[in-house]
Write a protein that holds these residues in place. Sequence first.
Motif, PDB file in Angstrom:
ATOM      1  N   GLU A  68       0.920  -1.388   0.097  1.00 46.91           N
ATOM      2  CA  GLU A  68      -0.088   0.125  -0.128  1.00 46.91           C
ATOM      3  C   GLU A  68       0.680   1.308  -0.147  1.00 46.91           C
ATOM      4  O   GLU A  68       0.573   2.311  -0.635  1.00 46.91           O
ATOM      5  CB  GLU A  68      -1.075   0.029   1.432  1.00 46.91           C
ATOM      6  N   ALA A  69       2.007   1.283   0.935  1.00 50.19           N
ATOM      7  CA  ALA A  69       2.673   2.277   0.782  1.00 50.19           C
ATOM      8  C   ALA A  69       3.586   2.656  -0.520  1.00 50.19           C
ATOM      9  O   ALA A  69       3.686   3.773  -0.922  1.00 50.19           O
ATOM     10  CB  ALA A  69       3.808   2.152   1.824  1.00 50.19           C
ATOM     11  N   LEU A  70       3.797   1.635  -1.263  1.00 50.37           N
ATOM     12  CA  LEU A  70       4.597   1.628  -2.432  1.00 50.37           C
ATOM     13  C   LEU A  70       3.639   2.177  -3.439  1.00 50.37           C
ATOM     14  O   LEU A  70       3.879   3.143  -4.488  1.00 50.37           O
ATOM     15  CB  LEU A  70       5.151   0.322  -3.017  1.00 50.37           C
ATOM     16  N   ALA A  71       2.476   1.711  -3.394  1.00 52.79           N
ATOM     17  CA  ALA A  71       1.287   2.045  -4.418  1.00 52.79           C
ATOM     18  C   ALA A  71       1.160   3.626  -4.293  1.00 52.79           C
ATOM     19  O   ALA A  71       0.909   4.281  -5.279  1.00 52.79           O
ATOM     20  CB  ALA A  71      -0.032   1.585  -4.093  1.00 52.79           C
ATOM     21  N   GLN A  72       1.233   4.144  -3.161  1.00 44.51           N
ATOM     22  CA  GLN A  72       0.775   5.765  -2.894  1.00 44.51           C
ATOM     23  C   GLN A  72       2.264   6.369  -3.598  1.00 44.51           C
ATOM     24  O   GLN A  72       2.050   7.428  -4.126  1.00 44.51           O
ATOM     25  CB  GLN A  72       0.790   5.981  -1.464  1.00 44.51           C
ATOM     26  N   VAL A  73       3.322   5.743  -3.316  1.00 41.73           N
ATOM     27  CA  VAL A  73       4.634   6.718  -4.025  1.00 41.73           C
ATOM     28  C   VAL A  73       4.420   6.468  -5.407  1.00 41.73           C
ATOM     29  O   VAL A  73       4.597   7.543  -6.279  1.00 41.73           O
ATOM     30  CB  VAL A  73       5.901   5.821  -3.631  1.00 41.73           C
ATOM     31  N   ASP A  74       4.090   5.429  -6.023  1.00 42.61           N
ATOM     32  CA  ASP A  74       3.714   5.187  -7.684  1.00 42.61           C
ATOM     33  C   ASP A  74       2.398   6.170  -8.053  1.00 42.61           C
ATOM     34  O   ASP A  74       2.736   6.550  -9.242  1.00 42.61           O
ATOM     35  CB  ASP A  74       3.295   3.741  -8.032  1.00 42.61           C
ATOM     36  N   ALA A  75       1.578   6.502  -7.189  1.00 40.62           N
ATOM     37  CA  ALA A  75       0.516   7.108  -7.758  1.00 40.62           C
ATOM     38  C   ALA A  75       0.695   8.595  -7.349  1.00 40.62           C
ATOM     39  O   ALA A  75       0.170   9.677  -7.912  1.00 40.62           O
ATOM     40  CB  ALA A  75      -0.808   7.091  -6.828  1.00 40.62           C
ATOM     41  N   ASP A  76       1.646   8.852  -6.864  1.00 43.80           N
ATOM     42  CA  ASP A  76       2.276  10.405  -6.691  1.00 43.80           C
ATOM     43  C   ASP A  76       3.179  11.039  -7.679  1.00 43.80           C
ATOM     44  O   ASP A  76       4.307  10.626  -7.853  1.00 43.80           O
ATOM     45  CB  ASP A  76       2.906  10.661  -5.393  1.00 43.80           C
ATOM     46  N   PRO A  77       2.735  11.746  -8.617  1.00 43.09           N
ATOM     47  CA  PRO A  77       3.244  12.296  -9.952  1.00 43.09           C
ATOM     48  C   PRO A  77       4.681  12.987  -9.332  1.00 43.09           C
ATOM     49  O   PRO A  77       5.548  13.504 -10.177  1.00 43.09           O
ATOM     50  CB  PRO A  77       2.381  13.256 -10.782  1.00 43.09           C
ATOM     51  N   ASP A  78       4.683  13.775  -8.067  1.00 44.68           N
ATOM     52  CA  ASP A  78       5.700  14.405  -7.801  1.00 44.68           C
ATOM     53  C   ASP A  78       6.675  13.713  -6.929  1.00 44.68           C
ATOM     54  O   ASP A  78       7.543  14.339  -6.126  1.00 44.68           O
ATOM     55  CB  ASP A  78       5.204  15.701  -6.853  1.00 44.68           C
ATOM     56  N   ALA A  79       6.537  12.400  -6.602  1.00 42.58           N
ATOM     57  CA  ALA A  79       7.380  11.708  -5.895  1.00 42.58           C
ATOM     58  C   ALA A  79       8.776  11.549  -6.389  1.00 42.58           C
ATOM     59  O   ALA A  79       8.973  11.881  -7.289  1.00 42.58           O
ATOM     60  CB  ALA A  79       6.727  10.314  -5.765  1.00 42.58           C
TER      61      ALA A  79
END
Length: 501
Positions: free
Chosen positions: A275-286
């Motif tokens: 879940e944490a990695l999915a949030q990173v992938d979904a953030d275009p500004d990561a």
Amino acid sequence: MARELAVAQKVCVRPIMRRVIDRDTDTDQRVAIPCGSTRESVCPSCAHKARILRMQQCAEGWHRTEEPEQDSATATATRPDDLLEEGEPGPDPVRGEDSQDRARRARSTRRRDDVCELPRVTPSSTTVGAVYSAPNGREYRPSMFLTMTLPSYGAVGSGGIPLDPDRYDYRRAALDALHFAKLVDRFWQNLRRCAGFKVQYFATVEPQARLAAHLHAAVRGAIPRQLLRQVIRATYVQVWWPSFDRAVYVDRLPVWDGEEYVDPDTGAALPTWDEALAQVDADPDARPVHVARFGKQADMRGIIAPSADAERAVRYLTKYLTKAVADPISDDADEWDPAREAHIDRLHTELRYLPCSPQCANWLRYGLQPKSPGAGLAPGRCPAKAHDREHLGLGGRRVLVSRQWSGKTLAGHRADRATVVRQALLTAGVLAPDVERLAADTLSADGHPRFVWTDTKTDPISYSRVILESIAERQRWRTQYEQAKAAGGSVDDRSATAQPP
């Protein structure tokens, strides 16, 4: 007295004791098995033997003129260009994840704008260097000795101690140490693409006085220095992990409910690793949580063998293999330096709570469940060696050997050394010790094993006596070997493990 004599005679000072029962004669004896430690502080004798074996491995593969023949252990390996006997391949150099994770997630592979472009050449399957001819007609095949290090984290004084510890970037130093192995892997990948052949290397990871890791590498073949500098500047590793800048659980810790970790107050489950990695992938500004690169200091020299320079380089490559990362670099250094100890403690404190891998228990400190969690995890108590004070982030392999360096495992090199000694003894008419003596697979007339190995507890006096017996045995064998060499005679120095023609 027994320990000092054992160190002088290169006999293990802390052998593992076993009891062997001979069923045919109804007798038993104590057998001392060398501990096999590679640390001088634990067992100087075993560490010395390990270093000598590494020296032979380095020298045998450095200036080869023919492609090495792989032995059975190498030929059955699954990856063609990975490490030989040093352990399983590590995580992906960029993402730090396994192949299954990489299949589920995709991120742009476009190179960073702040690094130079690398040339692409037609790849070749050869592993040996090019041959050069001098005006006098002499042909020679040079190789390289390469040294790379990590960047600066602050001004340091004598002994590598920071001049201002409060301004020294301990966090970056710790993260670079944790991901140094990935950076080295990526460097060899880039170099092979640019050099045009399968670059083979024997490398050792050592700490500088300031405790930053640097790499010494014997590289087979000659590579232009300009190309090496270009590859070093262009090599980097991005760590795409969830953020761990803010500690969430310090005085109170998450609780294991039998299936997952939950908040101790609310009982809500902590976000999982996926879940944490999915949030990173979904953030275009990561942005990556860390980017590791080499420092500007690099040294590269051409080496021709046989020569005194090649022999000195081999000894230098393996000089500090028997020391831990936190041990004094110089043998003449003061064993207790308060400033150095404070520097080590500061770096160790930073490493204690930083995550070393997706499975690290320290993720709980930052409000995340590690990958594949289980009961009993606690921040600051990750069992990985990288968090130990002895390793200071360098918890992986201290020796890195490419697969086609010599075509042999360490066991193959050890067998070669034993074969040379055995043939010298047989040539002089001396009966060599039986390799299979007391072997567990030796059978009696009834078809059952003749020798039964069991554990045993030995009192200190008997323990010392066994060590003295081992010393006497080694002295006897050494005397026989020296007499055999003095007697002369040809010795077959062919490999004991190579495939027959």
